[in-house]
Structure formats: structure tokens, C-alpha cells
Design a protein around this motif. Structure first.
Motif, short mmCIF file in Angstrom:
data_model
loop_
_atom_site.label_atom_id
_atom_site.label_comp_id
_atom_site.label_asym_id
_atom_site.label_seq_id
_atom_site.Cartn_x
_atom_site.Cartn_y
_atom_site.Cartn_z
N TYR A 72 0.86 -1.19 0.00
CA TYR A 72 0.00 0.00 0.00
C TYR A 72 0.89 1.23 0.00
O TYR A 72 1.93 1.25 0.65
N PHE A 75 0.54 7.81 3.34
CA PHE A 75 1.37 8.70 4.17
C PHE A 75 0.77 8.84 5.56
O PHE A 75 -0.44 8.74 5.74
N CYS A 78 -2.13 11.21 6.60
CA CYS A 78 -3.42 11.02 5.91
C CYS A 78 -4.55 10.94 6.94
O CYS A 78 -4.47 10.15 7.87
N ILE A 81 -8.30 7.85 4.47
CA ILE A 81 -8.20 6.65 3.61
C ILE A 81 -7.05 5.73 4.02
O ILE A 81 -7.24 4.52 4.13
N CYS A 82 -5.88 6.31 4.24
CA CYS A 82 -4.72 5.45 4.60
C CYS A 82 -4.96 4.68 5.89
O CYS A 82 -4.82 3.46 5.91
N HIS A 170 -3.34 10.88 -3.61
CA HIS A 170 -2.57 9.71 -4.06
C HIS A 170 -3.46 8.53 -4.45
O HIS A 170 -4.59 8.42 -3.98
NI NI Z 1 -4.14 8.60 2.16
#
Ligand code: NI
Length: 205
Positions: A72, A75, A78, A81-82, A170
Motif C-alpha cells: 500500500y 502517508f 493522511c 483513507i490510509c 494519491h
Molecule cells: Ni491517504
């Protein structure tokens, strides 16, 4: 128009429509494959990289041979989402049980300027003890993003005055690479943990 002529005409129209649809479908399938596979049929996603893991060790793609990589790119700053994707990865790894030994979950930063080795270490271990965090120089990370065809773009915070608060736009896919580092499949970031665990188990066999 006689009845049989009308019928022939109708059949010709329907056949034409089906053929047209088939052409459109095959073209769109080709464009999807074109994004992932080259003209030789080889996957375009993946390739050499040299990065630093969260323990400070310099690693290349060769260090992960023999295991599946679940990669994956994200960052640590984030907001949503991350972390949610990495939580899904962590839950799926636990759900896999013993088979999870065959998979190395990896997060590669798209933000090497802020994601130091130390920051990555604290971040990845908070999700899962087996999650590997990879960072590096701007050049090293750029090379890895290029190899995996990851889009990442800095987006400035409009309220920021000194230029150090920004977010990253991203790509948010999970890539599964096989024991030889070859692309197997991808999962979108909305994939549920149970689905991910099931699909991983199927691929690992
Ligand atoms: Ni993210």
C-alpha cells in the motif's frame, strides 16, 4: 415490407447492435488490461526499488522474494483513507491465521519529506506488528512510485502560511505481488477485511 423481410431486417439490426456492443466491450477490456499489462502480457506494475524500512534497514524488492507482498502506498498524515485501509489490512492479516506468514504487508510512503524512519516505525507498528513501513530519499521513493505506477501529488493547505502543512492526493490501491515479485491483483481501498482475507487465502492457495 413482407413479414419475412421485416423479420430478417430486425434480426440484422439486433445482430448489428450486439456486434457493436461486443466491440465496445472488448475495447474497454483492452484499455483496462493496457493499464496493467504491457503488449507482451507482462504486468507493468512492479519492479526494482531501494528503500529504508522502519527499523532502519535498507531493503530492495529482492528482500521480499519468497513471500507475497501486499503493498500500500500512503502517508502517515493522511486523515482517513490510509488509516482505514491499513486497518483493513491488519484485520485481514489476523483473519488469515497461519497463512498470513506467507504475506508481508507493506506501507510505502508517498511523503518522504515528512515520513521519517522514526515516524513510520511508530505508525506501522500501531496497526500491526508485521506491517513493514518503507521510506527513503525523495529519489528512492519517486523510483518506487514509478515502478508501481502510483500517482501522488502534494496539495497545499490553503490556510497554511509557512508551507509545511499539506496533504497528499494519491492512488489508493492495495497491490498483491507473488513470491517472485510479479503483479497478481489489486484491491481498491473500500475492500472489506473479510473479502481481502478470503481473496488472499485463495491466491496463496
Ligand atoms: Ni491517504
Amino acid at each position: 415490407m413482407s413479414r419475412s423481410l421485416a423479420l430478417t431486417f430486425t434480426i440484422a439490426l439486433v445482430a448489428g447492435a450486439i456486434m457493436g456492443l461486443a466491440v465496445v466491450l472488448s475495447q474497454s477490456a483492452q484499455s483496462v488490461r493496457g493499464g496493467i499489462l504491457g503488449s507482451s502480457g507482462q504486468a507493468l506494475i512492479g519492479g526494482p526499488f531501494e528503500l529504508v524500512d522502519h527499523t532502519g534497514r535498507t531493503v530492495t524488492e529482492q528482500d521480499f522474494r519468497g513471500k507475497y507482498m501486499l503493498l500500500y502506498f500512503g502517508f502517515t498524515h493522511c486523515p482517513d483513507i490510509c488509516p482505514s485501509t491499513l486497518q483493513v489490512v491488519a484485520t485481514a492479516m489476523d483473519a488469515l491465521g497461519d497463512a498470513s506468514d506467507e504475506v508481508v504487508p507493506i506501507m510505502v510512503t508517498v511523503d518522504p519529506a515528512r515520513d521519517t524512519r522514526e515516524l513510520m516505525a511508530g505508525y506501522v507498528t500501531a496497526f500491526h506488528p508485521r506491517l513493514v513501513g518503507l521510506t527513503g530519499s525523495e529519489e528512492q521513493v519517486a523510483q518506487a512510485l514509478k515502478a508501481y505506477r502510483i500517482y501522488a501529488q502534494k496539495v497545499p493547505d490553503p490556510d497554511d502560511t509557512n508551507g509545511d502543512t499539506y496533504t497528499m492526493d494519491h492512488s489508493s490501491f492495495l497491490y498483491l505481488m507473488d513470491r517472485q515479485g510479479r503483479f497478481v491483483t489489486h484491491f481498491t481501498h473500500g475492500t472489506r477485511a473479510e473479502t481481502l482475507a478470503k481473496r488472499l487465502a485463495e491466491h496463496i492457495g
